[in-house]
Motif scaffolding. Structure first.
Motif, short mmCIF file in Angstrom:
data_model
loop_
_atom_site.label_atom_id
_atom_site.label_comp_id
_atom_site.label_asym_id
_atom_site.label_seq_id
_atom_site.Cartn_x
_atom_site.Cartn_y
_atom_site.Cartn_z
N GLU A 16 -2.08 -2.70 -1.60
CA GLU A 16 -1.79 -3.55 -0.44
C GLU A 16 -0.88 -2.85 0.56
O GLU A 16 -0.62 -3.38 1.63
CB GLU A 16 -1.15 -4.87 -0.89
CG GLU A 16 0.30 -4.78 -1.35
CD GLU A 16 0.48 -4.28 -2.78
OE1 GLU A 16 1.64 -4.03 -3.15
OE2 GLU A 16 -0.50 -4.13 -3.52
N ARG A 17 -0.42 -1.64 0.24
CA ARG A 17 0.52 -0.91 1.10
C ARG A 17 -0.19 0.18 1.89
O ARG A 17 -1.04 0.89 1.37
CB ARG A 17 1.61 -0.28 0.23
CG ARG A 17 2.67 0.44 1.00
CD ARG A 17 3.81 0.83 0.05
NE ARG A 17 4.66 1.78 0.71
CZ ARG A 17 4.78 3.05 0.37
NH1 ARG A 17 4.12 3.52 -0.68
NH2 ARG A 17 5.57 3.84 1.04
N VAL A 18 0.17 0.28 3.17
CA VAL A 18 -0.40 1.31 4.03
C VAL A 18 0.73 2.25 4.49
O VAL A 18 1.85 1.82 4.71
CB VAL A 18 -1.13 0.69 5.24
CG1 VAL A 18 -0.18 -0.03 6.18
CG2 VAL A 18 -1.90 1.72 6.01
N LEU B 65 -4.79 -3.97 11.25
CA LEU B 65 -3.46 -3.37 11.35
C LEU B 65 -3.49 -2.06 12.12
O LEU B 65 -2.66 -1.83 13.00
CB LEU B 65 -2.84 -3.15 9.96
CG LEU B 65 -1.47 -2.46 9.98
CD1 LEU B 65 -0.46 -3.30 10.76
CD2 LEU B 65 -0.97 -2.21 8.57
N LEU B 66 -4.43 -1.19 11.82
CA LEU B 66 -4.51 0.09 12.52
C LEU B 66 -4.69 -0.13 14.02
O LEU B 66 -4.07 0.54 14.84
CB LEU B 66 -5.62 0.96 11.95
CG LEU B 66 -5.76 2.36 12.56
CD1 LEU B 66 -4.47 3.16 12.39
CD2 LEU B 66 -6.93 3.10 11.92
N ARG C 266 2.42 -3.72 4.88
CA ARG C 266 1.33 -4.38 4.16
C ARG C 266 0.03 -4.20 4.93
O ARG C 266 -0.02 -4.44 6.13
CB ARG C 266 1.62 -5.87 4.00
CG ARG C 266 0.45 -6.63 3.37
CD ARG C 266 0.77 -8.08 3.15
NE ARG C 266 1.83 -8.24 2.19
CZ ARG C 266 1.72 -8.04 0.88
NH1 ARG C 266 0.57 -7.64 0.38
NH2 ARG C 266 2.73 -8.23 0.08
N ASP C 267 -1.00 -3.76 4.22
CA ASP C 267 -2.30 -3.57 4.86
C ASP C 267 -2.94 -4.92 5.13
O ASP C 267 -2.71 -5.89 4.42
CB ASP C 267 -3.20 -2.73 3.94
CG ASP C 267 -4.42 -2.19 4.65
OD1 ASP C 267 -4.42 -2.17 5.90
OD2 ASP C 267 -5.37 -1.80 3.97
N ARG C 268 -3.71 -4.96 6.20
CA ARG C 268 -4.47 -6.17 6.56
C ARG C 268 -5.54 -5.77 7.55
O ARG C 268 -5.44 -4.71 8.18
CB ARG C 268 -3.54 -7.23 7.15
CG ARG C 268 -2.98 -6.85 8.50
CD ARG C 268 -2.29 -8.04 9.19
NE ARG C 268 -2.03 -7.75 10.57
CZ ARG C 268 -0.96 -7.13 11.04
NH1 ARG C 268 -0.01 -6.72 10.22
NH2 ARG C 268 -0.82 -6.90 12.33
N ASP D 214 0.87 5.11 7.38
CA ASP D 214 0.17 5.77 8.48
C ASP D 214 1.15 6.73 9.16
O ASP D 214 2.29 6.36 9.44
CB ASP D 214 -0.33 4.76 9.51
CG ASP D 214 -1.38 3.82 8.95
OD1 ASP D 214 -1.96 4.15 7.89
OD2 ASP D 214 -1.62 2.78 9.55
N THR E 258 -3.90 4.33 2.28
CA THR E 258 -3.72 2.99 1.74
C THR E 258 -3.52 3.09 0.24
O THR E 258 -4.27 3.79 -0.45
CB THR E 258 -4.95 2.12 2.04
OG1 THR E 258 -5.20 2.14 3.45
CG2 THR E 258 -4.72 0.68 1.60
N ILE F 180 -4.14 8.31 7.83
CA ILE F 180 -4.12 6.92 7.39
C ILE F 180 -4.30 6.89 5.88
O ILE F 180 -5.28 7.40 5.36
CB ILE F 180 -5.27 6.12 8.07
CG1 ILE F 180 -5.30 6.36 9.58
CG2 ILE F 180 -5.19 4.66 7.73
CD1 ILE F 180 -4.03 6.08 10.31
#
Length: 154
Positions: free
Chosen positions: A105-107, A80-81, A75-77, A109, A102, A100
């Protein structure tokens, strides 16, 4: 593109200039990124929590002759990276490149990494530590709910 905490694109010369200054401070080590992220977290909207995104870490040494390829899904926030790259750096893994992506809401990487000697990461203990550290970084610090990890390695 770069988004603010509400998911809107950065616009305006002043906001872009301020962002550039913050990036310069962070890269020079004059900005405590962890403290900045902790300060911003309470204002991050929580309404997106209805969608479940299971954290997943895939580690592959066959996709590249020279690097270990690590794919991280979650989950992206905000931050996060930073959390992911900090976890790798703490294990003394060198990130040669990263992609990277996105999707809402999902990432997803993908990191191309080497060990401290500039080689693929092959030591089983270090691979397990990397997996555990990345799964911990994927966990939402604002949530007390346990992480449901899905892991795979080749």
């Amino acid at each position: 593109g770069v988004q603010d905490l509400e998911g809107k694109a950065f616009a305006g010369a002043e906001r872009l200039s301020r962002l550039g200054s913050r990036i310069e401070l962070a890269l020079s080590g004059r900005l405590d990124i962890a403290a900045e992220l902790a300060r911003l977290r309470p204002s991050y909207p929580r309404s997106d929590r209805v969608f479940k995104v299971l954290p997943r870490v895939l580690i592959d040494n066959s996709a590249s002759d020279t690097h270990t390829v690590i794919e991280v899904n979650g989950r992206d926030r905000p931050g996060l990276l930073y959390a992911l790259t900090r976890a790798l750096a703490e294990l003394k893994l060198q990130v040669s490149s990263a992609k990277i992506s996105t999707y809402g809401e999902r990432v997803v990487d993908v990191f191309y990494v080497k060990d401290a000697f500039g080689l693929q990461v092959t030591h089983p203990k270090l691979l397990q530590q990397a997996r555990a550290a990345l799964l911990a970084a994927l966990a939402d610090p604002a949530s007390r709910a346990p992480v449901e990890p899905v892991v795979a390695a080749q």
